[in-house]
Design a protein around this motif. Sequence first.
Motif, PDB file in Angstrom:
ATOM      1  N   ALA A 193      14.062   4.312  -4.440  1.00 22.92           N
ATOM      2  CA  ALA A 193      14.686   4.404  -5.763  1.00 22.92           C
ATOM      3  C   ALA A 193      13.664   4.672  -6.858  1.00 22.92           C
ATOM      4  O   ALA A 193      13.991   5.192  -7.923  1.00 22.92           O
ATOM      5  N   SER A 194      12.383   4.338  -6.593  1.00 26.50           N
ATOM      6  CA  SER A 194      11.322   4.555  -7.583  1.00 26.50           C
ATOM      7  C   SER A 194      10.692   5.934  -7.450  1.00 26.50           C
ATOM      8  O   SER A 194       9.690   6.209  -8.116  1.00 26.50           O
ATOM      9  N   GLY A 195      11.232   6.760  -6.571  1.00 27.77           N
ATOM     10  CA  GLY A 195      10.699   8.122  -6.427  1.00 27.77           C
ATOM     11  C   GLY A 195       9.837   8.330  -5.198  1.00 27.77           C
ATOM     12  O   GLY A 195       9.285   9.425  -5.002  1.00 27.77           O
ATOM     13  N   GLY A 196       9.694   7.308  -4.366  1.00 25.99           N
ATOM     14  CA  GLY A 196       8.931   7.447  -3.123  1.00 25.99           C
ATOM     15  C   GLY A 196       9.594   8.459  -2.202  1.00 25.99           C
ATOM     16  O   GLY A 196      10.819   8.589  -2.194  1.00 25.99           O
ATOM     17  N   GLN A 197       8.766   9.182  -1.440  1.00 26.40           N
ATOM     18  CA  GLN A 197       9.304  10.291  -0.641  1.00 26.40           C
ATOM     19  C   GLN A 197       9.175  10.122   0.867  1.00 26.40           C
ATOM     20  O   GLN A 197       9.806  10.838   1.628  1.00 26.40           O
ATOM     21  N   ALA A 250      15.771   7.252   7.466  1.00 25.90           N
ATOM     22  CA  ALA A 250      16.954   8.121   7.386  1.00 25.90           C
ATOM     23  C   ALA A 250      17.945   7.590   6.351  1.00 25.90           C
ATOM     24  O   ALA A 250      18.483   8.351   5.539  1.00 25.90           O
ATOM     25  N   THR A 251      18.150   6.281   6.354  1.00 28.39           N
ATOM     26  CA  THR A 251      19.081   5.667   5.403  1.00 28.39           C
ATOM     27  C   THR A 251      18.738   6.019   3.959  1.00 28.39           C
ATOM     28  O   THR A 251      19.615   6.248   3.129  1.00 28.39           O
ATOM     29  N   HIS A 252      17.427   6.046   3.673  1.00 30.01           N
ATOM     30  CA  HIS A 252      16.998   6.258   2.292  1.00 30.01           C
ATOM     31  C   HIS A 252      16.526   7.683   2.028  1.00 30.01           C
ATOM     32  O   HIS A 252      15.931   7.960   0.985  1.00 30.01           O
ATOM     33  N   GLY A 253      16.748   8.587   2.994  1.00 24.32           N
ATOM     34  CA  GLY A 253      16.369   9.986   2.796  1.00 24.32           C
ATOM     35  C   GLY A 253      14.870  10.200   2.713  1.00 24.32           C
ATOM     36  O   GLY A 253      14.401  11.122   2.035  1.00 24.32           O
ATOM     37  N   LEU A 254      14.088   9.331   3.384  1.00 26.06           N
ATOM     38  CA  LEU A 254      12.627   9.451   3.333  1.00 26.06           C
ATOM     39  C   LEU A 254      12.117  10.253   4.527  1.00 26.06           C
ATOM     40  O   LEU A 254      12.613  10.112   5.649  1.00 26.06           O
ATOM     41  N   ALA A 255      11.105  11.085   4.279  1.00 24.84           N
ATOM     42  CA  ALA A 255      10.438  11.786   5.377  1.00 24.84           C
ATOM     43  C   ALA A 255       9.603  10.780   6.161  1.00 24.84           C
ATOM     44  O   ALA A 255       9.307   9.688   5.671  1.00 24.84           O
ATOM     45  N   ALA A 263       4.445  10.669  -1.960  1.00 26.70           N
ATOM     46  CA  ALA A 263       4.220   9.218  -1.938  1.00 26.70           C
ATOM     47  C   ALA A 263       4.875   8.610  -0.694  1.00 26.70           C
ATOM     48  O   ALA A 263       6.075   8.780  -0.477  1.00 26.70           O
ATOM     49  N   VAL A 264       4.063   7.928   0.101  1.00 25.96           N
ATOM     50  CA  VAL A 264       4.515   7.369   1.383  1.00 25.96           C
ATOM     51  C   VAL A 264       4.240   5.860   1.399  1.00 25.96           C
ATOM     52  O   VAL A 264       3.109   5.430   1.159  1.00 25.96           O
ATOM     53  N   LEU A 265       5.260   5.065   1.692  1.00 29.50           N
ATOM     54  CA  LEU A 265       5.054   3.619   1.829  1.00 29.50           C
ATOM     55  C   LEU A 265       4.303   3.359   3.140  1.00 29.50           C
ATOM     56  O   LEU A 265       4.790   3.692   4.226  1.00 29.50           O
ATOM     57  N   HIS A 323       0.828  -1.207   0.000  1.00 25.32           N
ATOM     58  CA  HIS A 323       0.000   0.000   0.000  1.00 25.32           C
ATOM     59  C   HIS A 323       0.863   1.257   0.000  1.00 25.32           C
ATOM     60  O   HIS A 323       1.848   1.342   0.735  1.00 25.32           O
ATOM     61  N   VAL A 324       0.484   2.201  -0.830  1.00 26.93           N
ATOM     62  CA  VAL A 324       1.215   3.474  -0.934  1.00 26.93           C
ATOM     63  C   VAL A 324       0.237   4.622  -0.700  1.00 26.93           C
ATOM     64  O   VAL A 324      -0.781   4.724  -1.388  1.00 26.93           O
ATOM     65  N   LEU A 325       0.556   5.465   0.271  1.00 23.65           N
ATOM     66  CA  LEU A 325      -0.288   6.626   0.539  1.00 23.65           C
ATOM     67  C   LEU A 325       0.126   7.777  -0.364  1.00 23.65           C
ATOM     68  O   LEU A 325       1.326   8.028  -0.549  1.00 23.65           O
ATOM     69  N   GLY A 326      -0.860   8.449  -0.915  1.00 26.98           N
ATOM     70  CA  GLY A 326      -0.620   9.717  -1.599  1.00 26.98           C
ATOM     71  C   GLY A 326      -1.146  10.799  -0.679  1.00 26.98           C
ATOM     72  O   GLY A 326      -2.348  10.850  -0.415  1.00 26.98           O
ATOM     73  N   LEU A 327      -0.254  11.634  -0.153  1.00 26.00           N
ATOM     74  CA  LEU A 327      -0.672  12.668   0.794  1.00 26.00           C
ATOM     75  C   LEU A 327      -0.512  14.045   0.175  1.00 26.00           C
ATOM     76  O   LEU A 327       0.419  14.283  -0.603  1.00 26.00           O
ATOM     77  N   ASN A 328      -1.414  14.943   0.561  1.00 32.25           N
ATOM     78  CA  ASN A 328      -1.382  16.328   0.064  1.00 32.25           C
ATOM     79  C   ASN A 328      -1.509  16.381  -1.453  1.00 32.25           C
ATOM     80  O   ASN A 328      -0.861  17.182  -2.123  1.00 32.25           O
ATOM     81  N   ILE A 329      -2.364  15.535  -1.987  1.00 28.00           N
ATOM     82  CA  ILE A 329      -2.591  15.463  -3.435  1.00 28.00           C
ATOM     83  C   ILE A 329      -3.642  16.483  -3.870  1.00 28.00           C
ATOM     84  O   ILE A 329      -4.459  16.935  -3.066  1.00 28.00           O
TER      85      ILE A 329
END
Length: 273
Positions: free
Chosen positions: A208-212, A234-239, A184-186, A73-79
């Motif tokens: 790597a696919s552009g997830g944030q 933190a490792t992958h630079g994700l918020a 995009a949030v995992l 599941h992938v959340l789309g936030l602030n869309i």
Amino acid sequence: MIVDLHTHTRCSDGSLAPDELLSDAQAARVDILAVTDHDTTAAYRELLRTPIAGLKLIPGIEFSTESDGYGIHVLGLNIDTECDAMRAAVGFQSAARAERAEQIAQRLDKLGIENALSGAQAKAGSGAIGRPHFAQYMVDIGFVKSLEQAFKRYLGPGKLGDVKQMWASLPQIIEWIRDSKGTAVLAHPAKYKMTRSRRQRLIGTFAASGGQGLEVVSGRQDPELSASLAGEAATHGLAASLGSDFHHRNQPWASLGMPLRLPPNCRPIWDEW
Ligand code: AMP
Ligand code: MN
Ligand code: MN
Ligand code: MN
């Protein structure tokens, strides 16, 4: 501050109407709320018309997709719920969901469960149909004792009714979210029944696919797990995001506006809003 960026209404598999969810959120003193129904933004047709003082509503969605054979599941936030990209995404996923429901019903029919499609459809009402509605129907007809049993035996990961091959791909989902000006949030990375190394691989693929972002806290959760996920973010630079994954009242492990906290050293996703 109370933040809840993962909630469901009866537009998918939750039980509250959008306006009921909003008044519950207000009663729970939620400051920032995202409604994230499965593959639909229908709740926002009502929600955006009724602003509530003191509550910041972040338009969201929870997309279904597949990665490495796992339903993800992938959340789309602030869309932007009304832009072309989001309309295309919701159109594609709704058609996939309808087709999938037919396949699930055909498979259940082989077990001797008749009229599963119409039964599940009646449970879903005008909302997006999903496995919880099939599970409710199976409880109703006495085929299983509980929703939990329906998932464990027939609908959960790897079981007969676990159909996941019609969804749009992970990169496509992420692209739609970003084209809708969203983030995009995992979602709930620890709930896919993966080994730790497979989960880490998934998070890497997602980034790597552009997830944030990564949902570092999902409902009631072991603090050690939260700390570990914060490290992976933190490792992958994700918020970092958090949310209850609220569906129904009286489920204390996933209650609307429950007091959730990110571990230290996280970059809260809502800082950008
Ligand atoms: P679907 O959107 O059709 O893939 O269904 C997935 C949804 O089923 C999740 O979002 C949960 O709300 C629900 N679900 C998953 N596992 C279980 C379970 N073991 N018991 C009850 N509900 C579940
Ligand atoms: Mn759900
Ligand atoms: Mn989910
Ligand atoms: Mn959810």
